[in-house]
Structures are given as structure tokens and as C-alpha cells.
Motif scaffolding. Structure first.
Motif, mmCIF file in Angstrom:
data_model
loop_
_atom_site.group_PDB
_atom_site.id
_atom_site.type_symbol
_atom_site.label_atom_id
_atom_site.label_comp_id
_atom_site.label_asym_id
_atom_site.label_seq_id
_atom_site.Cartn_x
_atom_site.Cartn_y
_atom_site.Cartn_z
ATOM 1 N N LYS A 102 0.843 -1.191 0.000
ATOM 2 C CA LYS A 102 0.000 0.000 0.000
ATOM 3 C C LYS A 102 0.873 1.233 0.000
ATOM 4 O O LYS A 102 1.930 1.262 0.626
ATOM 5 C CB LYS A 102 -0.873 0.046 1.269
ATOM 6 C CG LYS A 102 -1.857 -1.070 1.391
ATOM 7 C CD LYS A 102 -2.553 -1.006 2.745
ATOM 8 C CE LYS A 102 -3.470 0.194 2.868
ATOM 9 N NZ LYS A 102 -4.170 0.215 4.160
ATOM 10 N N ILE A 150 -17.657 0.906 3.030
ATOM 11 C CA ILE A 150 -16.361 1.150 2.398
ATOM 12 C C ILE A 150 -16.524 2.217 1.334
ATOM 13 O O ILE A 150 -17.480 2.177 0.556
ATOM 14 C CB ILE A 150 -15.808 -0.121 1.721
ATOM 15 C CG1 ILE A 150 -15.828 -1.298 2.699
ATOM 16 C CG2 ILE A 150 -14.403 0.110 1.202
ATOM 17 C CD1 ILE A 150 -15.411 -2.599 2.061
ATOM 18 N N VAL A 152 -14.376 4.382 -1.649
ATOM 19 C CA VAL A 152 -13.161 4.438 -2.451
ATOM 20 C C VAL A 152 -13.145 5.724 -3.251
ATOM 21 O O VAL A 152 -14.170 6.123 -3.803
ATOM 22 C CB VAL A 152 -13.075 3.235 -3.413
ATOM 23 C CG1 VAL A 152 -11.704 3.170 -4.073
ATOM 24 C CG2 VAL A 152 -13.376 1.945 -2.695
ATOM 25 N N GLY A 156 -7.551 6.313 -5.234
ATOM 26 C CA GLY A 156 -7.180 5.031 -4.654
ATOM 27 C C GLY A 156 -7.228 4.980 -3.147
ATOM 28 O O GLY A 156 -6.796 4.008 -2.538
ATOM 29 N N VAL A 158 -8.942 4.523 0.432
ATOM 30 C CA VAL A 158 -10.022 3.700 0.937
ATOM 31 C C VAL A 158 -10.283 4.066 2.385
ATOM 32 O O VAL A 158 -9.361 4.148 3.185
ATOM 33 C CB VAL A 158 -9.649 2.209 0.862
ATOM 34 C CG1 VAL A 158 -10.785 1.347 1.388
ATOM 35 C CG2 VAL A 158 -9.283 1.836 -0.555
ATOM 36 N N ASN A 160 -12.975 3.024 5.623
ATOM 37 C CA ASN A 160 -14.044 2.094 5.951
ATOM 38 C C ASN A 160 -14.394 2.182 7.416
ATOM 39 O O ASN A 160 -13.620 2.692 8.221
ATOM 40 C CB ASN A 160 -13.619 0.672 5.621
ATOM 41 C CG ASN A 160 -12.558 0.208 6.566
ATOM 42 O OD1 ASN A 160 -11.396 0.586 6.440
ATOM 43 N ND2 ASN A 160 -12.950 -0.589 7.542
ATOM 44 N N GLN A 161 -15.546 1.716 7.724
ATOM 45 C CA GLN A 161 -15.985 1.715 9.101
ATOM 46 C C GLN A 161 -17.052 0.647 9.275
ATOM 47 O O GLN A 161 -17.901 0.443 8.417
ATOM 48 C CB GLN A 161 -16.550 3.090 9.450
ATOM 49 C CG GLN A 161 -17.046 3.155 10.864
ATOM 50 C CD GLN A 161 -16.990 4.572 11.393
ATOM 51 O OE1 GLN A 161 -16.188 5.385 10.944
ATOM 52 N NE2 GLN A 161 -17.848 4.869 12.344
#
Lengths: 345, 345
Positions: A102, A150, A152, A156, A158, A160-161
Motif C-alpha cells: 500500500k 467502504i 473508495v 485510490g 479507501v 471504511n468503518q
DNA sequence: AATTAGCACTTAACTAAAGAGATTGCTAAA
DNA sequence: TTTAGCAATCTCTTTAGTTAAGTGCTAATT
């Protein structure tokens, strides 16, 4: 306007003081400088430099230390970045050499490396992602009434929760919501999305969910997190090394500054020149009165520009630090280009 | 064996010293104690207490301060937890009163509250999740060769990580991998999963992926993260308040201790009694020599037991702290039971 | 046998004075 | 313009003296 000799003296004062931390006297300078003049002459020149506000005394009969303006002059006109030590280059290259999955790992690792190299506190910011647009949204049911949201972006990133849902929401409902979001919001910039989230969406979403507030909260949350520029910090603890006279309060102020993403973004400011130095009270923030900040951008072509920075005492060896930061920005850019090349094509 | 009067004196020494930080002398005690004896008598008793190692002098003619053993005796036999101040109860209840969507938010918030209440550093750990089993695994394609791996345990914990894939992996391949994982590993404890991941899985997975190593790395990563007990920390900066004589090195040691999940788990240790106190060098870790740790478990019935803790100077007002921790564990348990009741049924 | 008054003694913390060392600004000479 | 010389200033360290708090011990008292 400074004479050659005055510049030479100012340079020596800054260099000596940043190395030793002790005020610099005329005698020591006379001995050290390549020109052959007496300490009295140096004294006269120092008085002139003091008149121009570039150096100052700590008490009436002390040696001189640079003022903020003196550092500024030094940084703008006199300093020459040190060439990188071979050891340092090794260290950078081996630390960045590993396999990363990443971008964020590279950037975060960079903060650590940079703080180790400098023994100061380092910040890194990945290539810009402002104006980034929403490119996708998912809701993944995880069982047991947990759902992961999620988000995006087209750059690129990202976010999320996970959250719990009260009622047993069906998979169909989730899909409907996802479809709605993706239909209406994909392609918009994040601020625009946030805007719509407050206006259009609530009405529409009630078709699918009875009590959408919980969901809207979560989505808003993830969204604002994604919109925030995220900094990585390395070597937080190094700030402890300069806590003069154990001034706990100002240390606390400093740490809470560093830990608040918004505040630190504010301090670092917009990417400016390739490399820029801010000294002491040139920064508006009072907690930074005794610190200097060196920021630098790095360039990854079409993938944008990112930023690295180090924060240390005003009294830092600028030439060495500028050399390190300068070299690091290039190594980092190289590494990132490699990374993009590998994954893009 | 201590006489009643000696206990009274020991109690007073601890109380006075934890309040004022100044060694306690015989005269002050004579004036303060409810019994009517002269300072000379107190002196005799203090000499006896010193012989038993419960108090000590800081220099040959100073007042007394409690030794570690003295604190221990005090905590085991003499202290009575202070009743909670109404203000504190308000603060706890209002801070825990909000709407939470995740257990972790409650636990994390708790660390903050607890540190605010005590002005020390606080740790919280959610109801135990060891022996938890893998209950689900997902791979969500995010576009642009990014994939998110999500792991869910039967205790409701979720770990996830995004990674880039080199080749264009097809959705079918991903599904096949997910099916494989879910078929083979769901229901096992996390250590068992990790075990299989090293033995059985690699061979099987090559049916679906040419170069599975990257994927296996990621999966292993998420897995170990999930298996790790995660602590929340509140009030880190409060440690700065007690940095006697600006002892930077020990402060650094302390902070790196706190920031390493493994280390701090080690210090907190297994949940023991409801409330337990560890004093100074009773903890093996040298960085904690001048600190005391109060740990407490909280009980949420069938959902297991969690832990809270505060870390402060050895010289802390134990009665107040024990009162606070005792009350907080109950409030927290209540809140969690509410939460579970809401989502479970 | 326990308690107490009294007192010599110890120590940290504070204050004051004195001296050493470094450095400056200024003056007058080179 | 530069320099030597020198009084003045200031910090830092050392030394000495003072005060206040507290202890341990002895001998008298309860």
C-alpha cells in the motif's frame, strides 16, 4: 547589506551555535575564521550584525546567538545543504527497499525513517488527494447485524468503518442503498458528496430504510475521514529531547498540536517551494516558538505531489537537515514511481 | 504484626504523603491524629514501623514516606475506597450516555473518561476475545486492483486491510479463495487458523492463484492483528506531569512501553481480582519503578470480562482512585449490558 | 511499662558573598 | 581600518552561614 566578511561571521555564528548550543564569542571566531583579523575587529563586525538584528546577546556581556532574522538570512543566503553521508543513503534505501502493498505503508514508513535520520519529529503526507472524487461505495454485511461501509476515491484511497444495525436489514435493502449512492454520487468531489448527503439523499433513502439516520451518520463519518488529509508522524518522542527546563505545559501544547490532524495540516500549510524552512515565530502557532520546520514537496509526476517535513529546535544544524530532507524527497519519489510503475501497468 | 495505633499512623503517613508529596514528621502527626499522644511517642512508633520496612526516611533527619511495602500494607489492609463525588458520577454517565455504534467506541471513550477523571493515564480493554473463532472472511474488490480483506470473529470483532494485487485477479478467483478459506477455517480459533495458514493452505490455494504469497501475507497480517488484544489508551500526556527532574530517558522508555501493544498487555497481565493494585517495583518492568497500576475487571455476563486500568505515580491518592475505578467498572458494565441488550435481541 | 519533655545532632534549603572566567564596548594608538 | 589594552558586566561556581524541620536518645514522669 552585508559585507563578505559579515556573511562569513554570521555563517560561523550560526554554525557554531547550532553545533554547540553555546553563545559564540569574538575570540573563538577570530581563531577559527580563515581571515586574519583580531578579535576586536570581529567585535566591531558583530556589533554591526547586531544592529541589523541578525544576532543578539543573551546578556550584556555574553557571546552572540542568531536571532530568528539571522537564521532566516542564513537559510536564504548562506547555507549550503550538506552532501548525504553514505551511511544515511544506505539507511534510506534499505528502509524503503522492502515490498509494500500500500502507498500508505511507504508514506508511513517514511516518517519513521526521516525521524530516525534526523532525530527530530517527522511528518509525511501522501501525494495530494484533494479534489479527489468518489469512485465507489460498498456496504458489506458481516453477519450478526454488523455492516461495513467502504468508500473508495478515484485516487485510490479507501476509508471504511464497521457499524451495527438495529433492525435486521436485508441484503436487498443494502444493495438498494449502495445503488442509490453509486448512482447519485459517484464522480463528485468529496465536499460535493457531503453537500448532497445533507440535502438530496435523506429524502431518497427513506424509500429503502425506515430509519436512515444511523446510516447517514456513518456515511458522513467515513466521508469526512476520507476528505481529511492524513499525516503520518514519526519520532514523536524526540520532542522530549529539547524540552528545555522541563517545560511541561508547552510540551503538552506541542503534542496536542501534533496529534490533531487539522492543526498540523494548518501548520504545514500548502505545499510551497521544493524545500522551505520556517523558523520560530515565523509560524503563527505559539507552541512552536522555539522550533523550526523544514517542509519539502516530492513529485511523482502524474500522480501528484506529496510532502515531507521535520520539526526540530530552532537551533538545528540546517545544512545537514537540508541535505537529508533534499535527498530523502528524491529517494521517496523514486520509490513511489517504482511502486506506481509496478501496479499501474 | 501492627498495633491499632501503628496502623493509624501508617494510614496517616500514606494519606498525608500522597496528598502533599512531602515527608511526614512526628509533630504533624501528633497534632493531626485523633489520639492524644506526644510527638515523642509517635516517633517511637514510627521507628517501629521503619524497622518493619513499612516507612522510610529520605535522609537521616527527614520525616517518613511510605515504602513500597508500606503502600502494599495500606492498600491491602487500611484503605477504604472513597465514595464517588456526585460530579464524577455525572461526568461518567454523561460521557457514556451517547449513542454508540460499536463496542470499540465505548471502550475507547472509556479510556478518555477514566484519564480525565483521574488525571492519570488510563487503559481499557474490551471484553475478552481470546479463544474467539473465525466466523467469516471476505475479499471485496474495490476496483483499480485494490482488494480489501475482511475478517470477522465470532465475538464480533472485525479486522480489515486493503492491499494491491499485481495481476488482474478475477472476481471468480477471489470468490474461490474466499470459499476455500471459509470452508477450511471457519470455526477454528485464531491461533489454529494461523497454524493452518502455514501448513495446509498454501498448497491448496495455488489451485486458484499463481503467486499466493502476497495474499497469504496479508491474510496472516489481518489475522495476527485480530488475535492481538487491543488496548485503548487515554491521557498519554498526563505522564508528563510526573516526570520528576525532567528525566527524559525514563519518560521515553515509559512511552514506548505504552505504545507497544504487546508490552502493555504484558504489564497489565491476566485479569485478576475485581480490583488489584501493583506498586512500583512489584511490576517487573523497570520503567515503572515510580508508578503504580490499578487494574480492574468488569463483567458483562455471558459476553465475558474486560479490563480497565490506570497508571499513575506510586504516590497516588489510592482511596480516591480505588473509588473511581470501582465506580467506573460498574458504570461501564451497565452501559455495555445496555448496548448488548439493544443489539442482541 | 509506657509516655513524655528536653536536647544534641543531622540534613536540606535558602541566602549572601566572593572569586573565576568569558566577553563586551570603548579608547587611543598603530 | 585595524588593533591592543582595559574597565565593566554578567554568569557560574564555590564557600560559608543561617534557618527550619525532624530524628534519636536520655532521663524524668505517669
Amino acid at each position: 547589506m552585508l559585507s563578505e566578511r559579515q556573511m562569513m561571521i554570521l555563517r560561523a555564528v550560526v554554525r557554531d551555535f547550532t553545533n554547540s548550543g553555546v553563545p559564540v564569542g569574538s575570540k573563538a571566531l577570530a581563531k577559527q575564521l580563515p581571515i586574519h583579523v583580531s578579535s576586536a575587529t570581529i567585535r566591531n563586525e558583530m556589533a554591526a550584525l547586531e544592529d541589523q538584528g541578525l544576532i543578539r546577546k543573551t546578556h550584556s556581556s555574553s557571546g552572540r546567538i542568531p536571532s530568528v532574522e539571522g537564521y532566516r538570512y542564513y537559510v536564504d543566503h548562506l547555507v549550503k545543504p550538506d552532501p548525504l553521508r553514505p551511511n544515511d543513503l544506505n539507511m534510506i534505501q534499505s528502509s524503503l527497499g522492502g515490498d509494500f502493498h500500500k502507498i500508505d505503508e511507504i508514506i508511513s514508513q517514511s516518517a519513521t525513517i526521516l525521524s530516525n535520520l534526523t532525530s527530530y519529529t517527522a511528518f509525511t503526507l501522501k501525494p495530494e488527494l484533494k479534489d479527489s472524487r468518489l469512485s465507489g461505495f460498498r456496504l458489506v454485511p458481516l453477519g450478526h447485524r454488523q455492516v461495513m461501509a467502504i468508500l473508495v476515491t478515484d485516487s485510490g484511497d479507501v476509508e471504511n468503518q464497521t457499524f451495527d444495525v438495529t433492525e435486521a436489514v436485508t441484503g436487498e435493502q443494502l444493495e438498494a442503498v449502495v445503488r442509490l449512492i453509486n448512482d447519485q454520487l459517484v464522480g463528485l468531489t468529496l465536499p460535493e458528496v457531503l453537500q448532497k448527503l445533507r440535502t438530496d439523499i435523506p429524502a431518497k433513502i427513506t424509500h429503502y430504510l425506515q430509519s436512515p439516520q444511523g446510516f447517514l451518520d456513518i456515511f458522513g463519518d467515513v466521508l469526512t475521514r476520507a476528505a481529511q488529509e492524513r499525516f503520518y508522524v514519526g519520532g514523536r518522542l524526540n520532542l522530549l529531547n529539547f524540552s528545555q527546563d522541563s517545560d511541561v505545559d508547552s510540551l503538552k501544547a506541542l503534542y496536542s498540536l501534533i496529534d490533531k490532524t487539522d492543526d498540523i495540516a494548518n501548520v504545514l500549510g500548502q505545499p510551497r517551494d521544493n524545500i522551505s524552512v520556517q523558523i520560530g515565530n515565523e509560524m503563527t502557532n505559539d507552541a512552536l516558538r522555539n522550533y523550526s520546520l523544514i517542509t519539502a514537496t516530492y513529485d511523482v509526476n502524474q500522480h501528484g505531489r506529496g510532502m515531507i517535513a521535520i520539526l526540530g529546535p530552532t537551533r538545528m544544524p540546517y545544512s545537514r537537515m537540508l541535505g537529508l530532507v533534499g535527498a530523502f524527497r528524491e529517494e521517496l519519489a523514486k520509490k513511489l514511481l517504482d511502486y506506481y510503475r509496478y501496479y499501474d501497468e
